[in-house]
Motif scaffolding. Sequence first.
Motif, PDB file in Angstrom:
ATOM      1  N   UNK A 159      -2.043  -0.241  -6.980  1.00 45.46           N
ATOM      2  CA  UNK A 159      -2.027  -0.820  -6.311  1.00 45.46           C
ATOM      3  C   UNK A 159      -1.773  -2.419  -6.985  1.00 45.46           C
ATOM      4  N   UNK A 160      -2.953  -2.758  -8.517  1.00 45.10           N
ATOM      5  CA  UNK A 160      -2.368  -3.581  -8.855  1.00 45.10           C
ATOM      6  C   UNK A 160      -1.048  -3.946 -10.154  1.00 45.10           C
ATOM      7  N   UNK A 212       0.614  -1.300  -0.300  1.00 46.98           N
ATOM      8  CA  UNK A 212      -0.494  -0.332  -0.226  1.00 46.98           C
ATOM      9  C   UNK A 212       0.840   1.314   0.454  1.00 46.98           C
ATOM     10  N   UNK A 213       1.733   1.127   0.713  1.00 42.89           N
ATOM     11  CA  UNK A 213       2.217   2.686   0.749  1.00 42.89           C
ATOM     12  C   UNK A 213       3.724   2.533  -0.586  1.00 42.89           C
ATOM     13  N   UNK A 214       3.892   1.137  -1.537  1.00 37.62           N
ATOM     14  CA  UNK A 214       4.469   1.482  -2.484  1.00 37.62           C
ATOM     15  C   UNK A 214       3.703   2.245  -3.850  1.00 37.62           C
ATOM     16  N   UNK A 260       1.997  -4.538  -7.636  1.00 43.10           N
ATOM     17  CA  UNK A 260       2.085  -5.274  -7.858  1.00 43.10           C
ATOM     18  C   UNK A 260       2.946  -6.165  -8.346  1.00 43.10           C
ATOM     19  N   UNK A 261       3.257  -6.369  -9.577  1.00 39.61           N
ATOM     20  CA  UNK A 261       4.470  -7.354 -10.478  1.00 39.61           C
ATOM     21  C   UNK A 261       5.497  -6.968  -9.558  1.00 39.61           C
ATOM     22  N   UNK A 262       6.128  -6.134  -9.576  1.00 36.66           N
ATOM     23  CA  UNK A 262       7.248  -5.911  -8.482  1.00 36.66           C
ATOM     24  C   UNK A 262       7.291  -7.382  -7.102  1.00 36.66           C
TER      25      UNK A 262
END
Length: 470
Positions: free
Chosen positions: A100-101, A82-84, A105-107
């Motif tokens: 978010x997604x 969430x922070x990212x 998410x990908x990393x």
Amino acid sequence: MKAHDGMYIDGAWRPASGGESIAVVNPADEQLLGHVPAGTAEDVDAAVRAARAAFPGWAATAPAERAARLTALRDVLLARREEFADLITDELGSPRAFSHLVHAGAPIAVSGSYAQLAAEFAFEERIGNSTVYLEPVGVVGAITPWNYPLHQIVAKVAPALAAGCTIVLKPAEDTPLTAQLFAEAVDEARLPAGVFNLVTGTGVVAGQALVEHPGVDLVSFTGSTAVGRQVGATAGAAIKRFALELGGKSANVILPGADLPKAVRAGVAHVMNNAGQSCNALTRMLVQRDRYEEAVELAAAAAAEYPTGDPRREGTRIGPLINARQQSRVREYIAKGVEEGARLVTGGTEAPAGKGYFVAPTIFADVTPSMTIAQEEIFGPVLAILAYEDEEDALRIANGTSYGLGGAVWAADEETAAAFARRMETGQVDVNGGRFNPLAPFGGYKQSGVGRELGRHGLTEYLQTKSLQF
Ligand code: NAD
């Protein structure tokens, strides 16, 4: 997150050598988010020395232990997702849901995939009377762009660490806070000191110093073709390895018999995501002449489903572009499209009133292959729709640029689409809406780059072979 005023070198935040700093601005409201230090050649040297000192120990660390550290890093990225996502929304202007997604998410998927690869990969093989070892190349100098600020970092750092290399990262000027938050994550994951180092700064000072540094064995660069050319020339002159992930002008080819509404909708989404700032965005849509007007109408309707505005607001699907320079560059391309005779279907050069570097989703019809907007990378929410006569004509148009990064083909059946895809001069093609695969090699044909990222192929970029004959 509060900006750090130092560099992350040898496992700690250390004061920068110079007094200059870089202001980081929220592109949606033009408010200052913070300052980061502008690194000098001295900072780069300190970071490369730390990476060199850490290299023998990390290279000798058992792959299972490297895998464990990468798993810990993946877990921190997951815990701080969430922070990212919030930070990337502020720093890049990406709508919250997409941050978010995709951005956060990908990393997580990519770092997890390299934890697994580090554990499973055969770093040793037997060929006849030889044993072949795949050894880490050494110290990596990584230079990343702002468009996927966390993904671009992880797509280099995770395979480098899995291979046993150590790394110095110089992130983009526009998104250094994401890089600082990533350094916090590395710290929290307890990677050994010096294995990962961060120097923020400008391309011409810190970036160039990193490429030129004799202690760097491999330069991995993602960014524009113009800068990539210089980076490759400098690295090549020093006989360093280099990998270049550069620009694109990818084609979305809709063959006769394809599901036109589905193909057009997916194509428009691909261009509009991330406000068009994706290197593999399908910015050219190719439609056979007899269904051309139908496709144009469908595309206009699809673009209307992309509300532009505050990326923090629920429902926004297009945020601002990264900075004022990029905004005016994209507007100039739109003006050029009109000037060269393309038909503006929706959008245009007019920016919404108020603050922020916005460009409306824009669609051009009656685009011919030689027009500037059909040849050059725009890096904004701009789609060009071109007509073709038959399959051979479609192939000529699809292959008729200096780039070859992404692509898509839609047909009545997968075999027809795949046969066409095999003839495209490009590194990736999505067949009938095929989804992004974080394990498949990603990289360019032609001027789109040298080398591959992601999965097993991305890992081997950071390895070199040694053969022992018995
Ligand atoms: P850019 O080339 O201006 O900058 C990229 C990075 O290079 C930044 O960190 C910058 O500071 C650094 N840099 C600039 N000049 C340098 C120099 N002389 N020496 C060393 N480093 C230097 O690109 P950008 O505007 O940040 O990013 C947009 C471009 O990146 C687009 O063309 C896009 O297609 C491309 N891109 C490609 C991929 C891919 O995987 N192929 C992915 C994302 C972006």
